[in-house]
Each structure stands twice: as C-alpha cells, then as structure tokens.
Design a protein around this motif. Structure first.
Motif, PDB file in Angstrom:
ATOM      1  N   SER A  17       0.826  -1.207   0.000  1.00 42.21           N
ATOM      2  CA  SER A  17       0.000   0.000   0.000  1.00 42.21           C
ATOM      3  C   SER A  17       0.855   1.250   0.000  1.00 42.21           C
ATOM      4  O   SER A  17       1.986   1.238   0.498  1.00 42.21           O
ATOM      5  CB  SER A  17      -0.899   0.019   1.247  1.00 42.21           C
ATOM      6  OG  SER A  17      -1.775  -1.083   1.275  1.00 42.21           O
ATOM      7  N   TYR A  60     -14.363   6.236  -9.553  1.00 44.56           N
ATOM      8  CA  TYR A  60     -13.083   5.557  -9.745  1.00 44.56           C
ATOM      9  C   TYR A  60     -13.028   4.905 -11.123  1.00 44.56           C
ATOM     10  O   TYR A  60     -14.038   4.501 -11.679  1.00 44.56           O
ATOM     11  CB  TYR A  60     -12.888   4.461  -8.691  1.00 44.56           C
ATOM     12  CG  TYR A  60     -12.834   4.966  -7.279  1.00 44.56           C
ATOM     13  CD1 TYR A  60     -13.960   4.968  -6.470  1.00 44.56           C
ATOM     14  CD2 TYR A  60     -11.635   5.436  -6.748  1.00 44.56           C
ATOM     15  CE1 TYR A  60     -13.909   5.434  -5.169  1.00 44.56           C
ATOM     16  CE2 TYR A  60     -11.566   5.904  -5.446  1.00 44.56           C
ATOM     17  CZ  TYR A  60     -12.703   5.899  -4.666  1.00 44.56           C
ATOM     18  OH  TYR A  60     -12.644   6.363  -3.381  1.00 44.56           O
ATOM     19  N   VAL A  64      -9.055   0.449 -10.733  1.00 38.95           N
ATOM     20  CA  VAL A  64      -8.632   0.665  -9.342  1.00 38.95           C
ATOM     21  C   VAL A  64      -9.781   0.525  -8.338  1.00 38.95           C
ATOM     22  O   VAL A  64      -9.543   0.569  -7.132  1.00 38.95           O
ATOM     23  CB  VAL A  64      -7.978   2.049  -9.167  1.00 38.95           C
ATOM     24  CG1 VAL A  64      -6.852   2.249 -10.172  1.00 38.95           C
ATOM     25  CG2 VAL A  64      -8.993   3.184  -9.271  1.00 38.95           C
ATOM     26  N   PHE A  68      -8.398   1.379  -4.485  1.00 35.08           N
ATOM     27  CA  PHE A  68      -7.996   2.759  -4.202  1.00 35.08           C
ATOM     28  C   PHE A  68      -9.171   3.509  -3.570  1.00 35.08           C
ATOM     29  O   PHE A  68     -10.334   3.269  -3.910  1.00 35.08           O
ATOM     30  CB  PHE A  68      -7.591   3.491  -5.475  1.00 35.08           C
ATOM     31  CG  PHE A  68      -6.309   3.017  -6.116  1.00 35.08           C
ATOM     32  CD1 PHE A  68      -5.674   1.853  -5.721  1.00 35.08           C
ATOM     33  CD2 PHE A  68      -5.726   3.769  -7.125  1.00 35.08           C
ATOM     34  CE1 PHE A  68      -4.498   1.430  -6.309  1.00 35.08           C
ATOM     35  CE2 PHE A  68      -4.550   3.367  -7.734  1.00 35.08           C
ATOM     36  CZ  PHE A  68      -3.940   2.189  -7.322  1.00 35.08           C
ATOM     37  N   THR A  70     -10.118   7.654  -2.554  1.00 37.29           N
ATOM     38  CA  THR A  70      -9.727   9.057  -2.479  1.00 37.29           C
ATOM     39  C   THR A  70     -10.584   9.773  -1.448  1.00 37.29           C
ATOM     40  O   THR A  70     -11.749   9.423  -1.240  1.00 37.29           O
ATOM     41  CB  THR A  70      -9.824   9.745  -3.847  1.00 37.29           C
ATOM     42  OG1 THR A  70      -9.248  11.056  -3.754  1.00 37.29           O
ATOM     43  CG2 THR A  70     -11.260   9.875  -4.318  1.00 37.29           C
ATOM     44  N   LEU A  81      -5.000   9.926  -1.776  1.00 35.17           N
ATOM     45  CA  LEU A  81      -5.348   8.730  -2.538  1.00 35.17           C
ATOM     46  C   LEU A  81      -4.700   7.547  -1.831  1.00 35.17           C
ATOM     47  O   LEU A  81      -3.474   7.405  -1.854  1.00 35.17           O
ATOM     48  CB  LEU A  81      -4.851   8.835  -3.977  1.00 35.17           C
ATOM     49  CG  LEU A  81      -5.203   7.655  -4.886  1.00 35.17           C
ATOM     50  CD1 LEU A  81      -6.712   7.635  -5.149  1.00 35.17           C
ATOM     51  CD2 LEU A  81      -4.442   7.744  -6.215  1.00 35.17           C
ATOM     52  N   MET A  83      -3.900   3.788  -1.713  1.00 36.66           N
ATOM     53  CA  MET A  83      -3.777   2.740  -2.715  1.00 36.66           C
ATOM     54  C   MET A  83      -3.397   1.433  -2.029  1.00 36.66           C
ATOM     55  O   MET A  83      -2.313   1.335  -1.434  1.00 36.66           O
ATOM     56  CB  MET A  83      -2.721   3.135  -3.752  1.00 36.66           C
ATOM     57  CG  MET A  83      -2.970   4.481  -4.399  1.00 36.66           C
ATOM     58  SD  MET A  83      -1.817   4.886  -5.714  1.00 36.66           S
ATOM     59  CE  MET A  83      -0.299   4.972  -4.796  1.00 36.66           C
ATOM     60  N   ASP A  90       0.184  -0.815 -11.786  1.00 34.39           N
ATOM     61  CA  ASP A  90      -0.119   0.486 -11.192  1.00 34.39           C
ATOM     62  C   ASP A  90       1.088   1.418 -11.235  1.00 34.39           C
ATOM     63  O   ASP A  90       0.980   2.589 -10.857  1.00 34.39           O
ATOM     64  CB  ASP A  90      -0.570   0.332  -9.733  1.00 34.39           C
ATOM     65  CG  ASP A  90      -1.898  -0.387  -9.604  1.00 34.39           C
ATOM     66  OD1 ASP A  90      -2.024  -1.218  -8.682  1.00 34.39           O
ATOM     67  OD2 ASP A  90      -2.805  -0.111 -10.407  1.00 34.39           O
TER      68      ASP A  90
END
Length: 122
Positions: A17, A60, A64, A68, A70, A81, A83, A90
C-alpha cells in the motif's frame, strides 16, 4: 489560482500500500473538485479517481475500484489517494488536479501538481 504538490510516492512490493497526498496553497481547496490521474512515459494520461468539492460524490476507474480510495480534508487544504493491493501495472507517475468542473477527463481540470512516482515491484 491554486498550487498543488503531491507527496507519498515510492517503491512498494506487489500487494502493498501507499498513500498519496496532495497539498494545496494559494487558494482554498474547497472551491475545487479534485481528480487523480496517472501517466507512464510515452502513454496517455489515465483517469484514476475524482471527488467533488464537498466529497459527496466519488468516482473511480474500473482498474482501481475496490483497491484505491480518495478523500479530502478541506479544513487542511489536502486531498489523498489511498492505494491498497498494488499491482505492477499500477506503476506510473501520479498527479492530483483541481478544477471547477467534475468528471473523468483531464481537460476538466485546470491546475495540476508536479506528479509523484509510484513503482510497484513483483
């Protein structure tokens, strides 16, 4: 006018991550919708995620979705963000962008950060 600076990129193993941050100055971020995009050298810029001024609508890219997230903190003039479950595909330079319009097209956003590199290794 708003000045954006991304941070938080780096090298991570697949499955790991990272959390990207986008700090704004020069203007209050609450006036703008925020978008996240990514781009590899020689390739077109790709939409990742977008969030409205108040954070009530978030969209999105299918690639993702579910990995992900946001968010934004208008009081701190920042957006982020998160992830998770990162994949080698990515790997890209990630950009945050601000604009008065909202959507998936990069042309909707007027202000851009300098980008931060995200590299995901096997």
């Amino acid at each position: 006018q708003v000045h954006l600076v991304e941070s938080g990129g780096g090298l991570v193993q697949a499955g790991g991550s990272l959390r990207l941050s986008c700090a704004a100055s020069g203007s209050t971020l609450r006036s703008y919708n925020m978008g996240w995009f990514r781009q590899a050298p020689g390739k077109e810029r790709e939409f990742v995620a977008a969030i409205t001024r108040g954070g009530d609508i978030v969209v999105y890219a299918d690639s993702v979705k579910g990995r992900f997230t946001t968010s934004r903190d208008n009081a701190k003039n920042t957006a982020s963000l998160q992830m998770n479950s990162l994949k080698p595909e990515d790997t890209d330079i990630y950009y945050c962008a601000a604009g008065l319009k909202f959507g998936r097209k990069d042309s909707l956003y007027s202000y851009w950060g300098q980008g931060t590199q995200v590299t995901v290794s096997l």
